[in-house]
Design a protein around this motif. Sequence first.
Motif, PDB file in Angstrom:
ATOM      1  N   GLU A 116      73.862  10.961 -85.476  1.00  0.00           N
ATOM      2  CA  GLU A 116      74.913  11.156 -84.480  1.00  0.00           C
ATOM      3  C   GLU A 116      76.035  11.994 -85.106  1.00  0.00           C
ATOM      4  O   GLU A 116      77.115  11.494 -85.418  1.00  0.00           O
ATOM      5  CB  GLU A 116      75.437   9.788 -84.024  1.00  0.00           C
ATOM      6  N   PRO A 117      75.762  13.273 -85.304  1.00  0.00           N
ATOM      7  CA  PRO A 117      76.710  14.120 -86.033  1.00  0.00           C
ATOM      8  C   PRO A 117      77.935  14.501 -85.199  1.00  0.00           C
ATOM      9  O   PRO A 117      77.864  14.587 -83.968  1.00  0.00           O
ATOM     10  CB  PRO A 117      75.888  15.376 -86.340  1.00  0.00           C
ATOM     11  N   LYS A 118      79.041  14.709 -85.916  1.00  0.00           N
ATOM     12  CA  LYS A 118      80.262  15.139 -85.253  1.00  0.00           C
ATOM     13  C   LYS A 118      80.467  16.638 -85.447  1.00  0.00           C
ATOM     14  O   LYS A 118      80.213  17.164 -86.535  1.00  0.00           O
ATOM     15  CB  LYS A 118      81.460  14.422 -85.866  1.00  0.00           C
ATOM     16  N   ALA A 119      81.001  17.264 -84.447  1.00  0.00           N
ATOM     17  CA  ALA A 119      81.252  18.704 -84.521  1.00  0.00           C
ATOM     18  C   ALA A 119      82.170  19.050 -85.692  1.00  0.00           C
ATOM     19  O   ALA A 119      81.910  19.997 -86.443  1.00  0.00           O
ATOM     20  CB  ALA A 119      81.855  19.194 -83.208  1.00  0.00           C
ATOM     21  N   THR A 120      83.236  18.267 -85.875  1.00  0.00           N
ATOM     22  CA  THR A 120      84.214  18.617 -86.909  1.00  0.00           C
ATOM     23  C   THR A 120      83.653  18.494 -88.327  1.00  0.00           C
ATOM     24  O   THR A 120      84.245  19.012 -89.267  1.00  0.00           O
ATOM     25  CB  THR A 120      85.474  17.740 -86.804  1.00  0.00           C
ATOM     26  N   ASP A 121      82.534  17.794 -88.485  1.00  0.00           N
ATOM     27  CA  ASP A 121      81.911  17.717 -89.804  1.00  0.00           C
ATOM     28  C   ASP A 121      81.018  18.916 -90.079  1.00  0.00           C
ATOM     29  O   ASP A 121      80.413  19.004 -91.152  1.00  0.00           O
ATOM     30  CB  ASP A 121      81.058  16.438 -89.911  1.00  0.00           C
ATOM     31  N   ASN A 122      80.903  19.799 -89.112  1.00  0.00           N
ATOM     32  CA  ASN A 122      79.939  20.889 -89.246  1.00  0.00           C
ATOM     33  C   ASN A 122      80.515  22.266 -88.940  1.00  0.00           C
ATOM     34  O   ASN A 122      79.789  23.181 -88.568  1.00  0.00           O
ATOM     35  CB  ASN A 122      78.732  20.610 -88.334  1.00  0.00           C
TER      36      ASN A 122
END
Length: 453
Positions: A116-122
Amino acid sequence: MNKDIFLLNSLGGKKEKFNPIDKKKVGMYVCGPTVYDDPHIGNARPLVVFDLLFKVLKCKYGNKSVTYVRNITDIDDKIIQSSKKKNISITELTTSVTTKFHNDCNYLNCEVPTYEPKATDNIELMVKMIKELIKNEFAYENEKHVYFKVKKYEDYGKLSNKNIDDLIAGSRVELSDNKENPGDFVLWKPSIDDEPSWDSPWGRGRPGWHLECSVMSKKYLGNTFDIHGGGRDLIFPHHENEIAQSVCANRTQSFANYWVHNGFITMSKEKMAKSQGNILKISDFKKKYNGQILRLALISAHYSQPLDWNDKLMDECQKTLNKWYGCYVKVNKKVLIDDEDLKPLYDDLNTPGYIAVLHKLYDKAKGGRQEDKEIFTTACKFIGLLDQTKEEWNSFKEQNLKLSESEILKKINERNEARNKKNYELADKIRNDLLDKGILIEDKDGKTTWKIK
RNA sequence: GGUAACGUGGCGGAAUGGUUACGCAGAGGAUUGCAAAUCCUUGUAUCCCGGUUCGAUUCCGGGCGUUACCUCCA
């Protein structure tokens, strides 16, 4: 089981046999929430639908062979606006909405996705993809903005059956002097003042919408993967743009092979949407209704069809589950569900067809055999129903009770005394009074029992 | 205007080139002081007009109607 899975592929509009790229690594990416406001019933539908598809895929290919990715978009213009409106920081807003979202998922008995990745981590990966697009001449910079050059990608519009010239003729696209073509969409834009920003070759700024899904699906599932899901309203422009970005940055033939889109929840036949102002928040139901009732309601129509939300639907689903809990048993061993019974789910997730199967299994189970009850319970659990014990199901209802148990028992005694004296008028009055408070009286085999309506 | 989806019995909702969906509601019955709950039985349907076909609700064409997307949206 050996049966094939069929899915209605939006890319082409036909039902197709599902053939994964690699049976040992089946990948599904579903558009998750932009965390700017409380999740509503319309958001709940894809959560449940793709949770079911996840279960079906795992059933066919094995638990460890399926990867389910659902993103959290935590940077977006709507978030910035919402945080200003609510006068709280971006982080405060996104973490609190994310928490609510997770609570709602839990309430609806949805499994946690594999990632469940977050946009701000990428963001770094997004910058990298934009660089790649510029290098491949599918994107250009102008005034600290980077745009995708829609005309350059010849398959643009293939998913949504649109052609670029029509879109521009409609003139509803955002006009900007910075764009070479009105249909071009933004990949990167500058942030002003205290808006969240990251460093990039084009100045401090933030990514455009669409980009996070291209980047995070690539990160976890690769350049080309099996299934991409989401609501119908995302087909254009969101999914169309995702395809364009990914295919042109990765230089591949295709992005996702199967596109699965769920229909809308409607209220009086009109789409439930924040912009329409007719939304019902998921959390609004938590006190009154067990999450299973919503779950059943959400799958009572085929996922691709519109589903009208109303009290009658909720009442029917509650009634059904009440009845079904009559045949609930604890199952401690592995019980196999008949292939024939699972068939509707394999056939493009035909949940109404599967519910009909459950009714059939219930009819058999009420005959009284333990084995039939175990089969019935297991079949319900497969789609996330009857997942609570009977005690949990009943105790949920008790939490809203206006009377204490001793008060109820006292009333029942009073009524039985009246009945013994053949004072049926009083007896019926007591019964009706209790019914008004949600207590249902049942006289059975000389004994009186009560339960919550 | 462009692009799609949908139109099934009182309601909700599947499926199907010829045969029972299913659920709710209704009706009758068992049970009950009467009920409730439960159980048994049961009636009712494929928007309109053409075409293909031995046969269409299902396929094709046209019409009417509803909704959605084309701007944020699940």
